[in-house]
Design an enzyme around this catalytic site. Sequence first.
Site, PDB file in Angstrom:
ATOM      1  N   ASP A   1       2.487   1.496  -5.132  1.00 47.69           N
ATOM      2  CA  ASP A   1       1.381   2.302  -5.631  1.00 47.69           C
ATOM      3  C   ASP A   1       0.568   1.512  -6.645  1.00 47.69           C
ATOM      4  OD1 ASP A   1      -0.260   4.478  -5.786  1.00 47.69           O
ATOM      5  OD2 ASP A   1       1.360   5.915  -6.125  1.00 47.69           O
TER       6      ASP A   1
ATOM      7  N   ASP B   1       0.854  -1.185   0.000  1.00 51.73           N
ATOM      8  CA  ASP B   1       0.000   0.000   0.000  1.00 51.73           C
ATOM      9  C   ASP B   1       0.891   1.238   0.000  1.00 51.73           C
ATOM     10  OD1 ASP B   1      -3.110   0.723   0.693  1.00 51.73           O
ATOM     11  OD2 ASP B   1      -1.726   2.227   1.481  1.00 51.73           O
TER      12      ASP B   1
ATOM     13  N   HIS C   1     -12.803  -2.082  -9.437  1.00 50.10           N
ATOM     14  CA  HIS C   1     -14.059  -1.385  -9.774  1.00 50.10           C
ATOM     15  C   HIS C   1     -13.882   0.132  -9.886  1.00 50.10           C
ATOM     16  CE1 HIS C   1     -15.763  -0.384  -5.448  1.00 50.10           C
ATOM     17  NE2 HIS C   1     -14.552   0.086  -5.611  1.00 50.10           N
TER      18      HIS C   1
END
Length: 361
Positions: free
Chosen positions: A251, A224, A270
């Site tokens: 990233d 992360d 999504h």
Amino acid sequence: MPALPSPEVVRATERTRAGLQRQVRELAPAPFALLELAMGSMVTQALYAAAELRVAEALRDGPLPVEDLAARVGADAEALGRVLRLLASQGVFAREDDGRWALTPMADALRADHPVTMRDVCVLMGHPTHWDDWNGFLEAVRTGEPSLPKRRGMGAFEYLTRNPEYGAVFIGGMGNMSAAETAPVVAAYDFSRFGTVVDFCGGDGALLAGVLESAPDAKGVLSDPRVAGNGAARLLEERGVADRVTLADGDLFDPMPSGADAYVLKHIVHDWPEEQALRILRNVRAAVKPGGKLLLVEMVVPEDGDEPHSGKLVDLWLLLLVGGKERTRSQYAELVAKAGFRLERVVETAAAVSVVEAVAV
């Protein structure tokens, strides 16, 4: 936390509830049923007010008269009573025979310290910035493109970074929703067959901690961009899995930690139109072991039927903000195939999310 019902029981309950809701609406004259739907935004604002005022916390120790409750939360007694009257009609709060206001199970979930709190998401849904975002929805429908970048002069993620006060509200609301999904995902999917699991853009590591608790022989990688300062190290330590986790500062479009058996991407794909989604998925394909698994935790929209589904709501939010979308099973099969995977199955959970399992080919 209470025991989770099976996904089959949850889906059956949802179908029954949706059928009853349709019957109730069909009993009313159509214009009035439509009016009731249109006025749902007012319930959202009432929930926002109750959440911001922390009414549920004030009632934690027992029922109170509205005058005492208003004094505790800093509100006008008559106005607060009107808010509670509306919410009680929806099953949120209840008025006792002596006139005092009390918690119901839904009102209890407005408490910030509830095990599955929804307080922060109620604050987000009623927040003025969130509502202003929706002023651009018609433009998004007309153009098929997200309107927020045009209205704000920057993308949604940049806007959250440059406006940290609202960014904290947004992240808090998303955190409520995500935390409610972790236990159902871990209960529905067997992670114990993997040696190493990468949680890509996994935030503070709450999902990875749950995965490793369910798979005591597995190791994890938490990747992360904010991993150094988002509390992940502390959370993983508190959950007793830190010695099995490697922290990686990665990233969205960077190459991923390589050689793992499974790569979990929860509510990542999504957010993006196909071109960017494929960049992320191809990075997974380049990193995964031969025969390794891609695990997408997403709201998979039903292929057919008009039954209610949370993914249909979030899908419009994604259209508005970032140009992403919620996808059906067949759309996921097509997408992952372009990235070098074959969809094997979609595992439903007791939450609105499913685990889309694909294998590298």
